[in-house]
Design a protein around this motif. Sequence first.
Motif, mmCIF file in Angstrom:
data_model
loop_
_atom_site.group_PDB
_atom_site.id
_atom_site.type_symbol
_atom_site.label_atom_id
_atom_site.label_comp_id
_atom_site.label_asym_id
_atom_site.label_seq_id
_atom_site.Cartn_x
_atom_site.Cartn_y
_atom_site.Cartn_z
ATOM 1 N N GLU A 137 0.830 -1.203 0.000
ATOM 2 C CA GLU A 137 0.000 0.000 0.000
ATOM 3 C C GLU A 137 0.868 1.259 0.000
ATOM 4 N N ALA A 138 0.415 2.287 -0.707
ATOM 5 C CA ALA A 138 1.109 3.570 -0.762
ATOM 6 C C ALA A 138 0.169 4.666 -0.286
ATOM 7 N N ASP A 139 0.758 5.731 0.261
ATOM 8 C CA ASP A 139 -0.080 6.810 0.787
ATOM 9 C C ASP A 139 -0.752 7.607 -0.331
ATOM 10 N N HIS A 140 -0.138 7.655 -1.506
ATOM 11 C CA HIS A 140 -0.755 8.315 -2.658
ATOM 12 C C HIS A 140 -0.712 7.353 -3.848
ATOM 13 N N ARG A 141 -1.874 7.034 -4.384
ATOM 14 C CA ARG A 141 -1.951 6.139 -5.532
ATOM 15 C C ARG A 141 -1.845 6.925 -6.836
ATOM 16 N N MET A 142 -1.298 6.265 -7.847
ATOM 17 C CA MET A 142 -1.304 6.852 -9.178
ATOM 18 C C MET A 142 -2.665 6.584 -9.800
ATOM 19 N N VAL A 143 -3.466 7.628 -9.978
ATOM 20 C CA VAL A 143 -4.834 7.493 -10.473
ATOM 21 C C VAL A 143 -4.859 7.838 -11.959
ATOM 22 N N VAL A 144 -5.449 6.946 -12.768
ATOM 23 C CA VAL A 144 -5.555 7.166 -14.214
ATOM 24 C C VAL A 144 -6.942 6.733 -14.672
ATOM 25 N N PRO A 145 -7.448 7.307 -15.763
ATOM 26 C CA PRO A 145 -8.767 6.899 -16.275
ATOM 27 C C PRO A 145 -8.722 5.518 -16.936
ATOM 28 N N VAL A 146 -9.817 4.804 -16.798
ATOM 29 C CA VAL A 146 -9.908 3.457 -17.359
ATOM 30 C C VAL A 146 -10.185 3.545 -18.858
ATOM 31 N N GLU A 147 -9.736 2.533 -19.598
ATOM 32 C CA GLU A 147 -9.954 2.410 -21.045
ATOM 33 C C GLU A 147 -9.401 3.607 -21.810
ATOM 34 N N SER A 148 -8.315 4.168 -21.312
ATOM 35 C CA SER A 148 -7.651 5.286 -21.984
ATOM 36 C C SER A 148 -6.172 4.946 -22.154
ATOM 37 N N PRO A 149 -5.597 5.224 -23.324
ATOM 38 C CA PRO A 149 -4.163 4.970 -23.500
ATOM 39 C C PRO A 149 -3.339 5.893 -22.586
ATOM 40 N N ILE A 150 -2.512 5.296 -21.744
ATOM 41 C CA ILE A 150 -1.693 6.044 -20.799
ATOM 42 C C ILE A 150 -0.225 5.870 -21.188
ATOM 43 N N ARG A 151 0.476 6.982 -21.359
ATOM 44 C CA ARG A 151 1.908 6.927 -21.643
ATOM 45 C C ARG A 151 2.679 7.154 -20.349
ATOM 46 N N MET A 152 3.592 6.232 -20.064
ATOM 47 C CA MET A 152 4.429 6.340 -18.871
ATOM 48 C C MET A 152 5.845 6.734 -19.274
ATOM 49 N N LEU A 153 6.347 7.791 -18.663
ATOM 50 C CA LEU A 153 7.747 8.182 -18.796
ATOM 51 C C LEU A 153 8.434 7.816 -17.493
ATOM 52 N N VAL A 154 9.469 7.002 -17.576
ATOM 53 C CA VAL A 154 10.087 6.433 -16.372
ATOM 54 C C VAL A 154 11.558 6.801 -16.330
ATOM 55 N N SER A 155 11.985 7.324 -15.191
ATOM 56 C CA SER A 155 13.393 7.651 -14.986
ATOM 57 C C SER A 155 13.703 7.542 -13.500
ATOM 58 N N ALA A 156 14.948 7.844 -13.126
ATOM 59 C CA ALA A 156 15.366 7.767 -11.729
ATOM 60 C C ALA A 156 16.307 8.920 -11.418
ATOM 61 N N GLU A 157 16.396 9.260 -10.132
ATOM 62 C CA GLU A 157 17.249 10.371 -9.717
ATOM 63 C C GLU A 157 18.574 9.915 -9.118
ATOM 64 N N ASP A 158 18.649 8.649 -8.693
ATOM 65 C CA ASP A 158 19.851 8.230 -7.962
ATOM 66 C C ASP A 158 20.448 6.945 -8.507
ATOM 67 N N VAL A 159 19.734 5.822 -8.377
ATOM 68 C CA VAL A 159 20.243 4.524 -8.832
ATOM 69 C C VAL A 159 19.196 3.877 -9.729
ATOM 70 N N LEU A 160 19.508 2.689 -10.221
ATOM 71 C CA LEU A 160 18.565 1.969 -11.079
ATOM 72 C C LEU A 160 17.344 1.517 -10.284
ATOM 73 N N HIS A 161 16.164 1.767 -10.845
ATOM 74 C CA HIS A 161 14.913 1.238 -10.320
ATOM 75 C C HIS A 161 14.174 0.588 -11.489
ATOM 76 N N SER A 162 13.001 0.039 -11.206
ATOM 77 C CA SER A 162 12.197 -0.531 -12.281
ATOM 78 C C SER A 162 10.726 -0.411 -11.905
ATOM 79 N N TRP A 163 9.962 0.258 -12.768
ATOM 80 C CA TRP A 163 8.537 0.489 -12.522
ATOM 81 C C TRP A 163 7.758 -0.662 -13.145
ATOM 82 N N ALA A 164 7.136 -1.492 -12.300
ATOM 83 C CA ALA A 164 6.503 -2.713 -12.799
ATOM 84 C C ALA A 164 5.152 -2.922 -12.132
ATOM 85 N N VAL A 165 4.138 -3.190 -12.966
ATOM 86 C CA VAL A 165 2.801 -3.558 -12.487
ATOM 87 C C VAL A 165 2.382 -4.803 -13.269
ATOM 88 N N PRO A 166 2.508 -5.995 -12.686
ATOM 89 C CA PRO A 166 2.283 -7.236 -13.440
ATOM 90 C C PRO A 166 0.905 -7.348 -14.067
#
Length: 230
Positions: A137-166
């Motif tokens: 659980e997170a204190d703030h969820r990423m909210v997006v509209p359903v059935e809409s194409p969403i573009r994700m731009l992913v980067s990091a400020e310090d070390v390697l991370h990976s944004w994954a939602v199975p």
Amino acid sequence: MAHPSQLGFQDAASPVMEELLHFHDHALMIVFLISTLVLYIIVAMVTTKLTNKFILDSQEIEIIWTVLPAVILILIALPSLRILYLMDEINDPHLTVKAMGHQWYWSYEYTDYEALGFDSYMIPTQDLAPGQFRLLEADHRMVVPVESPIRMLVSAEDVLHSWAVPALGVKMDAIPGRLNQTAFISSRPGVYYGQCSEICGANHSFMPIVVETVPLWYFESWSSLMLEDA
């Protein structure tokens, strides 16, 4: 999300993930048939006392076991390439969200809005409400509209991370100094959980990802409230 003792993937919540599940079943069936054939041949060779002189030196057999694996590889490669191009396709996104990985939390910026952004931290175990999931659980969820194409731009400020939602079929590395891009479409409203999938340090396990997909009218109300609070 995943359940205890679950052997397969999570239920698909996007068209790309549905294609990935179908491809997984397709490839697994081919592997199962090959394994069954090989096991049968091994058992037959070990148990039988007879020898067929035409199999010992047969050009036809050699042609078959050279051509057949090539055909099988083509049957696996063609659907795989199709899904690969589908995952890379971004057609007229309705919304762009930038996810930045930090040690150890995520921050989100809705680049289509002037000042809509927030940090997303994991909720500590002692602060969880009944029914919430530990470490997810997170204190703030990423909210997006359903059935809409969403573009994700992913980067990091310090070390390697990976944004994954199975459940959404999304996994993109967050690399400092590099802006990676991916996209997804949620098929139905819901809450989908993920975690950083790149070992990034001591608190790698404590930076969850929570994506909430909602109807468009609800998203518009939510974004208006967030902009007012900002």
